[in-house]
Motif scaffolding. Structure first.
Motif, short mmCIF file in Angstrom:
data_model
loop_
_atom_site.label_atom_id
_atom_site.label_comp_id
_atom_site.label_asym_id
_atom_site.label_seq_id
_atom_site.Cartn_x
_atom_site.Cartn_y
_atom_site.Cartn_z
N VAL A 45 -9.58 5.95 2.02
CA VAL A 45 -9.65 4.52 2.34
C VAL A 45 -8.26 3.90 2.25
O VAL A 45 -7.87 3.07 3.07
N LEU A 46 -7.48 4.33 1.26
CA LEU A 46 -6.09 3.86 1.15
C LEU A 46 -5.30 4.23 2.39
O LEU A 46 -4.54 3.42 2.93
N ASP A 47 -5.47 5.47 2.84
CA ASP A 47 -4.76 5.92 4.04
C ASP A 47 -5.18 5.10 5.26
O ASP A 47 -4.35 4.72 6.08
N ALA A 48 -6.48 4.80 5.38
CA ALA A 48 -6.97 3.99 6.49
C ALA A 48 -6.40 2.57 6.40
O ALA A 48 -6.01 1.99 7.42
N ARG A 97 -8.95 -0.45 16.11
CA ARG A 97 -10.39 -0.27 16.28
C ARG A 97 -10.86 0.68 15.18
O ARG A 97 -10.32 1.76 15.03
N ILE A 98 -11.86 0.25 14.44
CA ILE A 98 -12.43 1.07 13.38
C ILE A 98 -13.82 1.48 13.84
O ILE A 98 -14.63 0.63 14.21
N ILE A 99 -14.07 2.79 13.81
CA ILE A 99 -15.32 3.32 14.33
C ILE A 99 -15.99 4.17 13.25
O ILE A 99 -15.33 4.94 12.57
N ALA A 100 -17.30 4.02 13.11
CA ALA A 100 -18.06 4.82 12.15
C ALA A 100 -19.01 5.74 12.92
O ALA A 100 -20.14 5.37 13.23
N VAL A 116 0.84 -1.20 0.00
CA VAL A 116 0.00 0.00 0.00
C VAL A 116 0.87 1.25 0.00
O VAL A 116 0.55 2.24 -0.66
N GLU A 117 2.00 1.21 0.70
CA GLU A 117 2.93 2.36 0.68
C GLU A 117 3.40 2.66 -0.74
O GLU A 117 3.50 3.83 -1.12
N ARG A 132 -0.12 -0.98 9.06
CA ARG A 132 1.06 -0.59 9.84
C ARG A 132 0.89 -0.97 11.31
O ARG A 132 1.80 -1.54 11.93
N GLU A 133 -0.26 -0.65 11.88
CA GLU A 133 -0.50 -0.96 13.30
C GLU A 133 -0.52 -2.46 13.55
O GLU A 133 0.03 -2.94 14.53
#
Length: 156
Positions: A56-59, A74-77, A25-26, A65-66
């Motif tokens: 979305v790419l950045d996410a 944790r992904i929150i909407a 992705v980088e 990475r994490e």
């Protein structure tokens, strides 16, 4: 609709796969000139092409990475109309459920009862407002403490 999705602390193979994904992705992020990129996913041997927006790419990059570093993600909407149960809200705020219940009972964080039930629901917008208010209070307190220290106003 799931408001919060958590990836567990990754095992060694997940960390390695996440590291490879991060590198890939980088490369895409570094070489892209537009606000999106086309990614090819292989699902059960079938290639699927998707136009992926920059956000979305950045996410995806951050998540990979994490995970590569062995961290939970944790992904929150948090849309304004979404609601959470007290258990979900406590996890969202990173506090215990009993503390959240005290905040709800005091009215510090608004909640509504489900129709015909004693079960409560909390708007994500109200949780975000609580967090923002809490951060603001902490910053003001920190500034006041800095002023006291700078003016040497500590009492012996």
């Amino acid at each position: 609709m799931t408001l919060m999705f958590e990836l567990a602390r990754p095992d060694a193979s997940t960390r390695e796969a996440s590291s490879r994904l991060q590198r890939g992705v980088e490369e895409v992020v570094d070489s892209r000139q537009q606000h999106s990129a086309t990614l090819v996913f292989v699902v059960d041997g079938r290639q699927v092409h998707y136009e992926v927006p920059a956000a979305v790419l950045d996410a995806l990059l951050h998540t990979a990475r994490e995970q590569a570093e062995g961290h939970r993600v944790r992904i929150i909407a948090p849309d304004a109309e979404s609601e959470m149960t007290p258990n979900e809200a406590a996890g969202y705020l990173g506090i215990s459920r009993p503390l959240l219940v005290k905040l709800l009972d005091r009215g510090t964080i608004p909640a509504r009862n489900k129709p015909g039930s004693s079960h409560r629901m909390i708007a994500v917008a109200d949780l975000d407002a609580y967090l923002e208010n809490k951060t603001s209070r902490q910053n003001r307190l920190s500034d006041a403490m800095d002023t006291i220290a700078e003016q040497d106003l500590y009492l012996p």
